[in-house]
Design a protein around this motif. Structure first.
Motif, short mmCIF file in Angstrom:
data_model
loop_
_atom_site.label_atom_id
_atom_site.label_comp_id
_atom_site.label_asym_id
_atom_site.label_seq_id
_atom_site.Cartn_x
_atom_site.Cartn_y
_atom_site.Cartn_z
N THR A 194 35.83 23.59 64.88
CA THR A 194 34.43 24.02 64.93
C THR A 194 34.11 24.75 63.63
O THR A 194 34.78 25.73 63.29
CB THR A 194 34.18 24.98 66.12
OG1 THR A 194 34.70 24.37 67.30
CG2 THR A 194 32.71 25.28 66.30
N THR A 195 33.11 24.26 62.93
CA THR A 195 32.70 24.88 61.66
C THR A 195 31.29 25.45 61.85
O THR A 195 30.41 24.74 62.36
CB THR A 195 32.67 23.81 60.54
OG1 THR A 195 33.96 23.20 60.48
CG2 THR A 195 32.36 24.43 59.20
N PHE A 196 31.10 26.71 61.47
CA PHE A 196 29.76 27.29 61.62
C PHE A 196 29.50 28.30 60.50
O PHE A 196 30.44 28.86 59.92
CB PHE A 196 29.61 27.95 63.00
CG PHE A 196 30.60 29.03 63.31
CD1 PHE A 196 30.31 30.36 63.04
CD2 PHE A 196 31.84 28.73 63.88
CE1 PHE A 196 31.22 31.38 63.32
CE2 PHE A 196 32.76 29.73 64.17
CZ PHE A 196 32.45 31.06 63.88
N PRO A 197 28.22 28.55 60.18
CA PRO A 197 27.89 29.44 59.06
C PRO A 197 27.96 30.91 59.46
O PRO A 197 27.75 31.27 60.62
CB PRO A 197 26.45 29.05 58.72
CG PRO A 197 25.88 28.54 60.01
CD PRO A 197 27.02 27.92 60.77
N PRO A 223 31.12 31.72 46.28
CA PRO A 223 30.87 32.77 45.30
C PRO A 223 29.43 32.78 44.81
O PRO A 223 28.74 31.76 44.87
CB PRO A 223 31.83 32.42 44.16
CG PRO A 223 32.92 31.64 44.81
CD PRO A 223 32.26 30.87 45.91
N HIS A 224 29.00 33.95 44.33
CA HIS A 224 27.63 34.19 43.87
C HIS A 224 26.64 34.18 45.04
O HIS A 224 25.45 33.96 44.85
CB HIS A 224 27.18 33.17 42.80
CG HIS A 224 28.17 32.98 41.69
ND1 HIS A 224 28.45 33.98 40.77
CD2 HIS A 224 28.95 31.93 41.36
CE1 HIS A 224 29.37 33.53 39.91
NE2 HIS A 224 29.70 32.30 40.25
N SER A 225 27.17 34.39 46.26
CA SER A 225 26.29 34.45 47.44
C SER A 225 27.02 35.21 48.54
O SER A 225 28.18 35.57 48.39
CB SER A 225 25.94 33.05 47.93
OG SER A 225 27.02 32.51 48.68
N GLU A 226 26.32 35.43 49.65
CA GLU A 226 26.93 36.03 50.85
C GLU A 226 27.44 34.94 51.79
O GLU A 226 28.04 35.23 52.82
CB GLU A 226 25.87 36.86 51.60
CG GLU A 226 25.85 38.34 51.26
CD GLU A 226 27.07 39.09 51.80
OE1 GLU A 226 27.51 38.84 52.93
OE2 GLU A 226 27.60 39.93 51.05
N ASN A 227 27.20 33.68 51.46
CA ASN A 227 27.45 32.58 52.40
C ASN A 227 28.93 32.35 52.68
O ASN A 227 29.75 32.33 51.76
CB ASN A 227 26.86 31.27 51.87
CG ASN A 227 25.35 31.34 51.74
OD1 ASN A 227 24.69 32.03 52.51
ND2 ASN A 227 24.79 30.62 50.77
N VAL A 228 29.20 32.13 53.98
CA VAL A 228 30.57 31.82 54.41
C VAL A 228 30.50 30.69 55.43
O VAL A 228 29.60 30.65 56.27
CB VAL A 228 31.24 33.07 55.03
CG1 VAL A 228 32.42 32.69 55.90
CG2 VAL A 228 31.69 34.03 53.93
N LYS A 284 25.28 24.52 56.67
CA LYS A 284 24.38 25.47 57.34
C LYS A 284 24.33 25.28 58.86
O LYS A 284 23.85 26.13 59.58
CB LYS A 284 22.97 25.39 56.75
CG LYS A 284 22.21 24.11 57.09
CD LYS A 284 20.77 24.18 56.56
CE LYS A 284 19.92 23.01 57.01
NZ LYS A 284 20.41 21.70 56.58
N GLY A 285 24.85 24.13 59.35
CA GLY A 285 24.81 23.89 60.79
C GLY A 285 26.20 23.99 61.40
O GLY A 285 27.20 24.12 60.70
N LYS A 286 26.23 23.89 62.73
CA LYS A 286 27.52 23.90 63.44
C LYS A 286 28.02 22.46 63.56
O LYS A 286 27.25 21.56 63.92
CB LYS A 286 27.33 24.52 64.83
CG LYS A 286 28.62 24.60 65.64
CD LYS A 286 28.34 25.30 66.98
CE LYS A 286 29.55 25.19 67.89
NZ LYS A 286 29.33 25.84 69.19
N VAL A 287 29.28 22.23 63.22
CA VAL A 287 29.85 20.89 63.29
C VAL A 287 31.13 20.93 64.11
O VAL A 287 31.95 21.84 63.95
CB VAL A 287 30.17 20.35 61.86
CG1 VAL A 287 30.84 18.98 61.93
CG2 VAL A 287 28.90 20.27 61.02
N GLU A 288 31.30 19.95 65.01
CA GLU A 288 32.53 19.88 65.81
C GLU A 288 33.25 18.56 65.55
O GLU A 288 32.62 17.54 65.30
CB GLU A 288 32.21 20.02 67.31
CG GLU A 288 31.75 21.41 67.67
CD GLU A 288 31.79 21.68 69.17
OE1 GLU A 288 31.87 20.70 69.96
OE2 GLU A 288 31.76 22.86 69.56
N HIS A 289 34.57 18.62 65.62
CA HIS A 289 35.38 17.44 65.29
C HIS A 289 36.67 17.54 66.11
O HIS A 289 37.36 18.56 66.04
CB HIS A 289 35.67 17.49 63.78
CG HIS A 289 36.45 16.32 63.28
ND1 HIS A 289 37.01 16.29 62.01
CD2 HIS A 289 36.78 15.14 63.85
CE1 HIS A 289 37.65 15.15 61.84
NE2 HIS A 289 37.53 14.43 62.93
#
Length: 441
Positions: A194-197, A223-228, A284-289
């Motif tokens: 499960t991948t989510f922002p 890097p150069h952002s708060e995004n994870v 940016k979305g939730k992805v499941e695999h």
């Protein structure tokens, strides 16, 4: 037996960042052949470098003397279904081993990102994945056999040659030629990824709960952002499925990214925008695999790259990452490609393991080489290394670093013990090369 050594061979690692021209290149098919190669090396006072998949992003596999490529010694020798153990020849690629184990209903409990790598190389450089309940890959080794410089074959395990075993599970290619490895396996299993922002602050503030919540937890910081992007991988009974999109992952995530990174070599300030844009585009979305474990553990390394990867004590994770973020904010000319990949591993007792006697956080930084073009990275590299050293870090053995023996003596409580074992097994330094001389001298 006549030895067939090839002259004029040019070796290059996967990322094409390091290479060498060995005087003779061998691909042995038997232990007897390897013994003959070592005899010839002794007669001619040559050094010997054993290589596997050539994936290491450093010069650890390079030599100008004799190179021994183990790809033809790649058989599965024994599967013990009762003990769930498998004995393999050292040159087997994990990609082949994964498929064969699956046929017996078995799997390795943990794997690195890439499986086009040879078993002996994987353990010899301390390959790791993530999961605080799981050690680096060499912790899955229960026995191995080693051909030493003198031609002696040593069986090594917890009960036979135990001290050599604790060194040879992460051998750096300098103790001898690993011939066979016995891995402890587990019953085959499926994973739900499960991948989510999220944000860097959120993940660092709640690190313990993320580690508890998912067996194989890692995250990517842009890097150069708060995004994870947070990635959970956990056992599941669900059938294989994927909500990923081939077009976006490959057309955008590969071809468009490489093109934009190439343009950024002329306009470095573009990198900050690229990092934000690709987070928005792909993460940016939730992805499941859902799939078999090895198909989830392995992922696309995209294109050629320079990387650094150090293990620091797990409690230093937050401080080190925030310091790296501050360095980039305070030095706008220093640019960093996405992602900074953050993974975790359990402590162990392997002499030269970066996780020796401590649970660790691995922090991997990357600079891609779009269309093979090198990107300025020195300032980023040095700032990162300095933060890692200050946090008590130890570099991944397969990856490029600037450390010398003096550093390793401080980093590793058992470094001298390993050196003593190495000198006993290889008194003339037959298995050394330029990379290893920096480590041991």
């Amino acid at each position: 037996m006549t030895l067939h050594g090839q002259g004029g061979f040019k070796f290059q690692n996967w990322a094409r960042t390091y290479g060498s021209s060995p005087e003779l290149y061998f691909q042995p098919t038997s232990v007897e052949e390897i013994k003959e190669i070592l005899d010839l090396a002794r007669q001619r006072s040559k050094r010997v470098k054993v290589v596997g998949g050539g994936h290491s992003p450093s010069d650890i596999a390079c030599t100008d003397d004799f190179m021994v490529q183990m790809g033809k010694m790649n058989k599965i020798l024994k599967v013990d279904e009762e003990k769930r153990q498998v004995m393999v020849e050292a040159g087997i690629l994990l990609s082949d081993l994964n498929v064969e184990l699956s046929k017996s209903g078995l799997a390795l409990a943990n794997l690195g990102a890439v499986s086009d790598v040879a078993a002996a190389g994987v353990i010899g450089t301390g390959t790791h994945n993530t999961g605080i309940k799981h050690g680096i890959l060499p912790t899955q080794v229960v026995a191995l056999t080693l051909l030493t410089a003198s031609g002696e074959i040593l069986e090594c395990s917890e009960s036979i040659n135990a001290e050599i075993f604790q060194a040879a599970r992460l051998h750096l290619g300098c103790l001898g030629v690993v011939l066979t490895i016995t891995f402890q396996c587990v019953p085959e299993f499926y994973l739900l990824e499960t991948t989510f922002p999220s944000t860097l602050q959120e993940v660092l503030d709640n690190l313990d709960s993320h580690l508890r919540r998912s067996e194989y937890f890692r995250f990517l910081w842009f890097p150069h952002s708060e995004n994870v992007s947070v990635i959970y991988q956990d056992h599941t009974n669900k059938p294989p499925s994927s909500s990923a999109n081939w077009f976006w992952d490959y057309a955008a995530g590969y071809y468009l990214l490489e093109f934009l990174l190439w343009i950024s070599t002329f306009l470095p300030s573009l990198v900050c925008w690229i990092n934000r844009f690709f987070f928005w585009l792909l993460f940016k979305g939730k992805v499941e695999h859902v799939d078999l474990s090895y198909k989830i553990f392995n992922y696309e390394c995209r294109f050629r790259q320079h990387v650094q990867d150090w293990a620091i004590p797990i409690e230093k994770t937050k401080g080190a990452l925030l310091e790296l973020k501050a360095v980039l904010e305070n030095n706008p000319k220093v640019v960093a490609h996405y992602p900074v990949e953050v993974r975790f591993a359990r402590g162990d007792d392997i002499l030269l393991s970066p996780c020796f006697q401590r649970d660790s956080c691995y922090m991997n930084i990357i600079m891609y080489r779009p269309y093979g073009k090198d990107v300025p990275r020195l300032d980023y590299w040095l700032a990162y290394e300095s933060i890692m050293k200050k946090a008590g870090g130890r570099p991944h053995w397969a990856k490029a670093h600037t450390c010398t023996r003096k550093d390793f003596e401080k980093m590793y409580p058992s470094f001298r013990k390993f050196c003593t074992i190495r000198e006993e097994l290889d008194p003339t330094g037959m298995f050394l090369n330029t990379y290893l001389e920096k480590v041991f001298y």
